[in-house]
Design an enzyme around this catalytic site. Structure first.
Site, PDB file in Angstrom:
ATOM      1  CG  HIS A 204      50.099  28.759 -27.527  1.00  0.00           C
ATOM      2  ND1 HIS A 204      49.345  29.474 -27.477  1.00  0.00           N
ATOM      3  CD2 HIS A 204      50.309  28.486 -28.845  1.00  0.00           C
ATOM      4  CE1 HIS A 204      48.837  30.159 -28.484  1.00  0.00           C
ATOM      5  NE2 HIS A 204      49.470  29.467 -29.612  1.00  0.00           N
TER       6      HIS A 204
ATOM      7  CD  GLU B  90      43.710  24.249 -31.016  1.00  0.00           C
ATOM      8  OE1 GLU B  90      44.310  24.728 -29.827  1.00  0.00           O
ATOM      9  OE2 GLU B  90      43.235  25.227 -31.696  1.00  0.00           O
TER      10      GLU B  90
END
Length: 142
Positions: A7, A43
């Protein structure tokens, strides 16, 4: 050693507005959300694609829940933007040790819990040409 870009971490001041930008602009949808108290962030993981090793690549949008969190401090100093890049690995412990043996500072003595039950550690940006680098071993169910 490393199997994929797991990511890209992006620090933001308003998670909901940032998620909406990526949804409206690129069509990315939220795959997972959580609050990580230890890291001090809220998140959202936006799945970009599957990868050949059975994992996936994501955008990780990070909103600090505390000003004194690492992301909170970084956001106050730098503003919104790319915070880190994370590489997937089958063995975060072994690969962190191998990188440490090459003179790169590993920020955690032992890997910690990351998104979606993963195990993570970070490499010092001064040893990685200015890039905060994360090593990630995904949880087996993801």
């Amino acid at each position: 050693m490393l199997t994929r870009i797991d990511h890209i971490g992006i620090a933001c001041s308003d998670l909901d507005a940032t998620v909406e930008f990526y949804r409206a602009t690129y069509g990315f949808e939220v795959f997972h959300t959580e609050i990580n108290e230890e890291q001090g962030v809220r998140e959202a993981m936006l799945k970009i694609n599957e990868t050949s090793d059975g994992g996936a690549s994501y955008l990780q949008l990070l909103e600090p829940i505390r000003e004194d969190s690492a992301v909170g401090k970084w956001l106050a100093k730098n503003g919104e933007g790319v915070h880190h890049i994370a590489f997937g690995t089958e063995d975060v412990d072994g690969d962190a040790a191998a990188v440490r043996d090459k003179g790169v500072r590993v920020l955690y003595d032992e890997p910690r819990r990351g998104s979606m039950g993963s195990r993570i550690t970070f490499l010092h940006p001064k040893d990685c040409h200015g890039v905060l680098t994360e090593l990630v071993t995904a949880a087996t169910e993801h």
